[in-house]
Motif scaffolding. Structure first.
Motif, PDB file in Angstrom:
ATOM      1  N   SER A 104      23.445  41.565  16.960  1.00  0.00           N
ATOM      2  CA  SER A 104      22.009  41.533  16.667  1.00  0.00           C
ATOM      3  C   SER A 104      21.189  40.998  17.832  1.00  0.00           C
ATOM      4  N   GLN A 105      21.831  40.236  18.712  1.00  0.00           N
ATOM      5  CA  GLN A 105      21.103  39.577  19.787  1.00  0.00           C
ATOM      6  C   GLN A 105      21.696  39.973  21.126  1.00  0.00           C
ATOM      7  N   MET A 106      20.892  39.906  22.173  1.00  0.00           N
ATOM      8  CA  MET A 106      21.369  40.265  23.517  1.00  0.00           C
ATOM      9  C   MET A 106      20.657  39.360  24.515  1.00  0.00           C
ATOM     10  N   LEU A 107      21.354  38.322  24.951  1.00  0.00           N
ATOM     11  CA  LEU A 107      20.751  37.316  25.806  1.00  0.00           C
ATOM     12  C   LEU A 107      20.872  37.635  27.289  1.00  0.00           C
ATOM     13  N   LYS A 213      32.252  42.451  30.098  1.00  0.00           N
ATOM     14  CA  LYS A 213      30.819  42.473  30.380  1.00  0.00           C
ATOM     15  C   LYS A 213      30.045  43.068  29.212  1.00  0.00           C
ATOM     16  N   LEU A 214      30.635  44.064  28.557  1.00  0.00           N
ATOM     17  CA  LEU A 214      29.954  44.711  27.440  1.00  0.00           C
ATOM     18  C   LEU A 214      30.262  44.044  26.117  1.00  0.00           C
ATOM     19  N   ASN A 215      31.346  43.297  26.051  1.00  0.00           N
ATOM     20  CA  ASN A 215      31.788  42.730  24.782  1.00  0.00           C
ATOM     21  C   ASN A 215      31.917  41.212  24.858  1.00  0.00           C
ATOM     22  N   ILE A 218      28.754  35.706  23.684  1.00  0.00           N
ATOM     23  CA  ILE A 218      27.359  35.464  24.027  1.00  0.00           C
ATOM     24  C   ILE A 218      27.222  35.695  25.527  1.00  0.00           C
ATOM     25  N   GLY A 219      26.246  36.490  25.905  1.00  0.00           N
ATOM     26  CA  GLY A 219      26.012  36.742  27.312  1.00  0.00           C
ATOM     27  C   GLY A 219      25.447  35.527  28.024  1.00  0.00           C
TER      28      GLY A 219
END
Length: 362
Positions: A104-107, A213-215, A218-219
């Motif tokens: 749901s989120q992409m930091l 990097k894609l998975n 938390i980024g």
């Protein structure tokens, strides 16, 4: 602190005692950490280990529920019911209570939406409270799961832990105040009527051959508010960037310890003298990981201005004053908007590829 090293573990107990020398040592160690990367760990606090263990079990009980039962309290739904009253959740980024789906989120820009699911919890704000009526940051009734085993104990333990950690956050800010050369009570106007958000987080096991990097769990990101207190389970995955060396340092879980870090709002008030540092989670363990971060934002109406002793003589404040409400709300919108944009772009690509494949087949 010139060599790359994971955030040190500090004994916090002198803050509560009468040993002035030990207290001065703690304050100096915290001051160094705030200047270096804004991260440190503490033991010797007042949150019982037994309570930490109970609340971690609550988290696991919730995430073990079937998805359809967790979705009954989906925080992104436009409507949810509390008793006989219907509450509008259309602006869920400011209300922020309930279950959040995976991805749901992409930091971190350039990654995929994050491989974590969460349950957002805060102080119980009744519907006649000014914070709720004025749509203040993260303020409203909690959405409690109705099918979790022993739901009364689940709610009681969750809120017992929330309040204990809230008090510890105030103590941490008390020590940070001492590092600035002011009284430990300096931040009382910020902590009085403060808003905080606690999350139960679950990171599913990710296959070791997946593109990290894609998975990512938390980024790479910095936190939005004033200070964060993180309780980890026994599975590692948290990494903190050592800015001088560019290395990512693992923060190994320590039973009973809290990982403490300053957020963007505090760095802003500190005129960038104290750091809000980049960190991420990559769960390579092959196991499920659970953690419970506690994000302390502050009183929504508190006006954040440059703190004492954070400017050199003749130096200007780098940032204009801003309220807690405006600062944190803006950061939420950015991270959730980034995830939605990514998903829409993926859908658009699928639609573009579909007709092309049909034409080739014809």
């Amino acid at each position: 602190m010139t060599t790359a090293a994971a955030p040190p573990i500090l004994d916090f107990s002198p803050f509560y005692g009468n040993d002035s020398e030990a207290k001065a040592k703690l304050v100096e160690e915290v001051r160094k950490c705030c200047h270096y990367n804004g991260f440190f760990q503490i033991t010797g606090h007042r949150v019982p280990l037994e309570l930490q263990k109970r609340v971690m079990e609550c988290s696991k009980r919730f995430f073990n529920l079937p998805l359809e039962e967790k979705l009954q309290i989906n925080k992104s739904e436009t409507k949810s019911t509390f008793g006989d009253n219907s509450v509008d959740f259309a602006d869920h980024n400011s209300f922020n209570r309930g279950y959040e789906l995976l991805r749901s989120q992409m930091l971190e820009a350039g990654t995929g939406p994050e491989l974590k699911e969460g349950l957002y919890i805060g102080e119980e704000i009744p519907e006649d409270h000014p914070y709720f009526l004025q749509k203040k940051l993260n303020s409203g009734p909690n959405q409690w799961p109705q099918t979790v085993p022993d739901k009364e104990e689940f709610q009681k333990t969750t809120m017992e832990y929330y309040h204990a950690t809230f008090e510890l956050a105030k103590d941490v800010l008390g020590v940070v105040a001492l590092t600035l050369g002011v009284e430990s009570s300096f931040f009382e106007p910020l902590t009085e009527g403060a808003v905080a958000t606690m999350r139960y987080l679950h990171y599913p096991a990710q296959p070791k051959d997946e593109d990290e990097k894609l998975n990512r769990g938390i980024g790479a990101h910095t936190d939005f508010g004033c200070v964060t207190l993180l309780l980890q389970d026994e599975i590692d995955g948290l990494q903190v960037l050592d800015a001088p060396s560019g290395q990512w340092l693992d923060v190994k879980p320590t039973p009973g310890a809290y990982v403490i870090n300053l957020g963007d709002l505090f760095m802003r008030m500190a005129n960038d003298k104290y750091k809000s540092n980049t960190h991420r989670v990559i769960n390579k363990s092959g196991k499920e990981r659970y953690s419970i971060p506690f994000f302390f934002s502050g009183n929504p109406d508190y006006l954040c201005e440059c703190l004492p002793n954070c400017r050199e003589p003749g130096e200007s404040a780098k940032y204009p004053p801003i309220t807690v409400q405006d600062m944190v709300t803006s950061a939420y919108k950015d991270s959730y908007g980034r995830a939605e944009k990514y998903k829409k772009e993926l859908e658009a690509k699928k639609l573009d590829v579909g007709p092309a494949l049909t034409a080739v087949g014809a």
